[in-house]
Write a protein that holds these residues in place. Structure first.
Motif, PDB file in Angstrom:
ATOM      1  N   GLY A 202       0.802  -1.210   0.000  1.00  0.00           N
ATOM      2  CA  GLY A 202       0.000   0.000   0.000  1.00  0.00           C
ATOM      3  C   GLY A 202       0.834   1.258   0.000  1.00  0.00           C
ATOM      4  N   LYS A 203       2.173   1.105  -0.139  1.00  0.00           N
ATOM      5  CA  LYS A 203       3.029   2.288  -0.051  1.00  0.00           C
ATOM      6  C   LYS A 203       3.916   2.431  -1.279  1.00  0.00           C
ATOM      7  N   ILE A 204       3.413   1.947  -2.400  1.00  0.00           N
ATOM      8  CA  ILE A 204       4.264   1.922  -3.569  1.00  0.00           C
ATOM      9  C   ILE A 204       3.520   2.435  -4.783  1.00  0.00           C
ATOM     10  N   ILE A 205       4.161   3.313  -5.528  1.00  0.00           N
ATOM     11  CA  ILE A 205       3.589   3.784  -6.773  1.00  0.00           C
ATOM     12  C   ILE A 205       4.079   2.873  -7.882  1.00  0.00           C
ATOM     13  N   ALA A 206       3.143   2.329  -8.660  1.00  0.00           N
ATOM     14  CA  ALA A 206       3.491   1.394  -9.720  1.00  0.00           C
ATOM     15  C   ALA A 206       4.434   0.334  -9.179  1.00  0.00           C
ATOM     16  N   GLN A 207       4.081  -0.248  -8.047  1.00  0.00           N
ATOM     17  CA  GLN A 207       4.956  -1.172  -7.329  1.00  0.00           C
ATOM     18  C   GLN A 207       4.984  -2.528  -7.989  1.00  0.00           C
ATOM     19  N   SER A 208       6.109  -3.227  -7.876  1.00  0.00           N
ATOM     20  CA  SER A 208       6.223  -4.542  -8.481  1.00  0.00           C
ATOM     21  C   SER A 208       7.284  -5.353  -7.779  1.00  0.00           C
ATOM     22  N   SER A 209       7.074  -6.657  -7.706  1.00  0.00           N
ATOM     23  CA  SER A 209       8.074  -7.547  -7.144  1.00  0.00           C
ATOM     24  C   SER A 209       7.809  -8.966  -7.602  1.00  0.00           C
ATOM     25  N   GLU A 210       8.853  -9.713  -7.933  1.00  0.00           N
ATOM     26  CA  GLU A 210       8.712 -11.117  -8.276  1.00  0.00           C
ATOM     27  C   GLU A 210       8.676 -11.926  -6.989  1.00  0.00           C
ATOM     28  N   VAL A 211       7.834 -12.925  -6.934  1.00  0.00           N
ATOM     29  CA  VAL A 211       7.775 -13.811  -5.777  1.00  0.00           C
ATOM     30  C   VAL A 211       7.815 -15.234  -6.279  1.00  0.00           C
ATOM     31  N   PRO A 212       8.286 -16.180  -5.441  1.00  0.00           N
ATOM     32  CA  PRO A 212       8.257 -17.579  -5.845  1.00  0.00           C
ATOM     33  C   PRO A 212       6.832 -17.994  -6.182  1.00  0.00           C
ATOM     34  N   LEU A 213       6.680 -18.775  -7.225  1.00  0.00           N
ATOM     35  CA  LEU A 213       5.366 -19.118  -7.723  1.00  0.00           C
ATOM     36  C   LEU A 213       4.985 -20.546  -7.369  1.00  0.00           C
ATOM     37  N   ASN A 214       3.721 -20.743  -6.997  1.00  0.00           N
ATOM     38  CA  ASN A 214       3.266 -22.102  -6.766  1.00  0.00           C
ATOM     39  C   ASN A 214       2.831 -22.717  -8.083  1.00  0.00           C
TER      40      ASN A 214
ATOM     41  N   GLY B   6      -1.683 -11.722 -16.439  1.00  0.00           N
ATOM     42  CA  GLY B   6      -2.026 -12.166 -15.101  1.00  0.00           C
ATOM     43  C   GLY B   6      -2.496 -11.033 -14.204  1.00  0.00           C
ATOM     44  N   PRO B   7      -2.701 -11.324 -12.929  1.00  0.00           N
ATOM     45  CA  PRO B   7      -3.212 -10.314 -11.988  1.00  0.00           C
ATOM     46  C   PRO B   7      -2.154  -9.287 -11.607  1.00  0.00           C
ATOM     47  N   LEU B   8      -2.602  -8.273 -10.876  1.00  0.00           N
ATOM     48  CA  LEU B   8      -1.682  -7.259 -10.357  1.00  0.00           C
ATOM     49  C   LEU B   8      -0.670  -7.884  -9.407  1.00  0.00           C
ATOM     50  N   ARG B   9       0.540  -7.350  -9.408  1.00  0.00           N
ATOM     51  CA  ARG B   9       1.545  -7.846  -8.464  1.00  0.00           C
ATOM     52  C   ARG B   9       1.209  -7.392  -7.045  1.00  0.00           C
ATOM     53  N   PHE B  10       0.816  -6.114  -6.899  1.00  0.00           N
ATOM     54  CA  PHE B  10       0.432  -5.586  -5.597  1.00  0.00           C
ATOM     55  C   PHE B  10      -0.875  -4.820  -5.743  1.00  0.00           C
ATOM     56  N   PRO B  11      -1.852  -5.116  -4.913  1.00  0.00           N
ATOM     57  CA  PRO B  11      -3.165  -4.484  -5.076  1.00  0.00           C
ATOM     58  C   PRO B  11      -3.192  -3.006  -4.717  1.00  0.00           C
ATOM     59  N   ASN B  12      -2.180  -2.502  -4.006  1.00  0.00           N
ATOM     60  CA  ASN B  12      -2.220  -1.123  -3.526  1.00  0.00           C
ATOM     61  C   ASN B  12      -1.308  -0.177  -4.304  1.00  0.00           C
ATOM     62  N   SER B  13      -0.946  -0.579  -5.507  1.00  0.00           N
ATOM     63  CA  SER B  13      -0.203   0.339  -6.374  1.00  0.00           C
ATOM     64  C   SER B  13      -1.132   1.453  -6.832  1.00  0.00           C
ATOM     65  N   LEU B  14      -0.567   2.516  -7.360  1.00  0.00           N
ATOM     66  CA  LEU B  14      -1.392   3.573  -7.932  1.00  0.00           C
ATOM     67  C   LEU B  14      -0.655   4.198  -9.117  1.00  0.00           C
ATOM     68  N   ILE B  15      -1.440   4.815  -9.989  1.00  0.00           N
ATOM     69  CA  ILE B  15      -0.895   5.428 -11.197  1.00  0.00           C
ATOM     70  C   ILE B  15      -1.264   6.904 -11.215  1.00  0.00           C
ATOM     71  N   LEU B  16      -0.279   7.757 -11.471  1.00  0.00           N
ATOM     72  CA  LEU B  16      -0.509   9.188 -11.661  1.00  0.00           C
ATOM     73  C   LEU B  16      -0.327   9.474 -13.151  1.00  0.00           C
ATOM     74  N   TRP B  17      -1.375   9.947 -13.790  1.00  0.00           N
ATOM     75  CA  TRP B  17      -1.372  10.145 -15.245  1.00  0.00           C
ATOM     76  C   TRP B  17      -1.375  11.630 -15.557  1.00  0.00           C
ATOM     77  N   LEU B  18      -0.263  12.131 -16.089  1.00  0.00           N
ATOM     78  CA  LEU B  18      -0.167  13.536 -16.473  1.00  0.00           C
ATOM     79  C   LEU B  18      -0.805  13.735 -17.845  1.00  0.00           C
ATOM     80  N   ARG B  19      -1.764  14.653 -17.911  1.00  0.00           N
ATOM     81  CA  ARG B  19      -2.461  14.908 -19.162  1.00  0.00           C
ATOM     82  C   ARG B  19      -2.560  16.417 -19.402  1.00  0.00           C
TER      83      ARG B  19
END
Length: 412
Positions: free
Chosen positions: A88-100, A180-193
């Motif tokens: 919940g503290k990451i902008i456009a956050q991402s991380s690889e995790v071991p997969l089942n 696939g799904p989002l890596r982290f549900p609490n990422s956010l995007i700031l879109w400059l227009r």
């Protein structure tokens, strides 16, 4: 990236993801917020969503992406998921995790280039080959989409399963037809227009600034070092691969191949001027495509996990602090506190949601025009188009004339 990657090295989204994620993970391990600044939305998408997974049967030496690019790679490093305090503290956050075992179906690897990727077989022949092994995928690809047809064949050859099955598994794992799904549900995007007219003016000015900074000489130097081999073989550079596909090379091709003593001639200057105008035009078009990409893949999705997208208006640079910087800080601060920002996300109650893409759109064959159209939108536009209506009327006339000629005259 010229100080990171050699211009002639194939560098694709997989390489970018492999470089970016460890940096992001390092920041998160030190409780710092990764901020991904774009740029190329396609690459940002590879960080936001789980669209790449290690092959369950391979050692991890090669990875690939849905765009058909390949990259040889070392054995996959284990990257740990950030602790709960960082979520919940990451902008456009991402991380690889071991997969089942259930998650491993989200992507795939390929170990070799297929022998038919050598420009010998025609597009039609390749599409017929795909129709035999993966008819579902073939119905969704235009025969002239050679790269994706070949990529689909490669997946089947190297995995014994079809790309259609892989995409279906991605959707079943919580993703969509786009991956696939989002890596982290609490990422956010700031879109400059900003206002389109203002944006076009800024893009034109940026091209002018690049020219003043030495763009033409840089292109000439690059042409001399890397591109001349194509000319010596009396063939055109392949502007579909590597750095050559970047905006700026093909627009100046006719100028670059001129002999040095002709570049200052009237013809040379005319070609240079045309290259500059073409560069501005394709840059403006690319900006529009980026906006459509963001809207269709990040916002107007009914079938995809999408982080909140907040629009920041940067039309008036004099109001940057109030309308961009201040709002951005407020949005991020609210996110860090686990609260909902006052500004409404574009993803809330979005109208005209989009849930069609290459995974569920099918090809339509127009017998009148003898043309393949992909997706319902293209099909409707084609049927309502002036060219289709003109061809329809023309065929009616030809059929009527043919019937008149075959009519048996009466006997008196």
């Amino acid at each position: 990236m010229l100080d990171v990657v050699d211009p002639l090295v194939n560098y694709c989204v997989v390489d970018y993801k492999k470089k970016a994620l460890p940096i992001m993970n390092d920041l998160m391990s030190r409780r710092k917020m990764p901020i991904i600044v774009g740029g190329t939305n396609y690459y940002i998408e590879s960080l936001l969503w789980q669209i790449l997974v290690e092959d369950p049967e391979a050692s991890g030496n090669t990875m690939r992406h849905d765009d058909g690019h390949f990259v040889d790679r070392e054995k996959r490093e284990c990257e740990n998921e950030a602790d709960d305090n960082n979520k919940g503290k990451i902008i456009a956050q991402s991380s690889e995790v071991p997969l089942n075992k259930h998650e491993r179906v989200n992507t795939y690897t390929c170990h070799k280039k297929m022998k038919f990727d050598d420009s010998i077989e025609t597009n039609e022949a390749l599409h017929k080959r795909l129709l035999k092994v993966d008819p579902e995928r073939a119905r969704r690809l235009h025969p002239n989409n050679r790269r994706k047809v070949i990529r689909s064949l490669e997946v089947f050859e190297n995995h014994g399963t079809t790309l259609s099955d892989i995409l279906r598994a991605q959707r079943n794992a919580g993703g969509s037809g786009l991956g696939g799904p989002l890596r982290f549900p609490n990422s956010l995007i700031l879109w400059l227009r900003c206002d389109q007219k203002v944006l076009d003016e800024r893009l034109d000015k940026r091209v002018d600034d690049m020219l003043h900074a030495g763009l033409v000489q840089e292109l000439l130097d690059f042409h001399e070092r890397y591109n001349k081999q194509w000319i010596e073989r009396n063939s055109s550079p392949d502007y579909t691969k590597g750095i050559f596909q970047s905006i700026g090379f093909k627009e100046f091709h006719n100028y670059l191949i001129l002999p040095e003593d002709e570049r200052n001639s009237e013809k040379g200057q005319a070609l240079l001027k045309q290259g500059i105008e073409d560069l501005k035009l394709v840059t403006r078009r690319y900006a529009r495509r980026q906006q459509r990409w963001t809207m269709n893949r990040f916002i107007r999705r009914a079938d995809r996990q999408v982080p909140p997208v907040y629009e920041l208006n940067c039309t008036n640079i004099d109001e940057w602090n109030a309308k961009v910087l201040k709002l951005a800080i407020e949005i991020v601060d609210a996110n860090l506190r686990g609260e909902k920002p006052e500004q409404r996300s574009l993803t809330e109650n979005i109208e005209n949601e989009k849930c069609t893409d290459s995974s569920n759109e099918e090809a339509n064959w127009c017998e009148i025009c003898e043309k393949v159209l992909i997706g319902e939108l293209q099909w409707r536009e084609h049927k309502n188009g002036a060219k289709h209506k003109k061809m329809t009327e023309k065929k009616k006339i030809l059929i009527a004339a043919a019937l008149d000629q075959t009519t048996i005259p009466p006997i008196f």
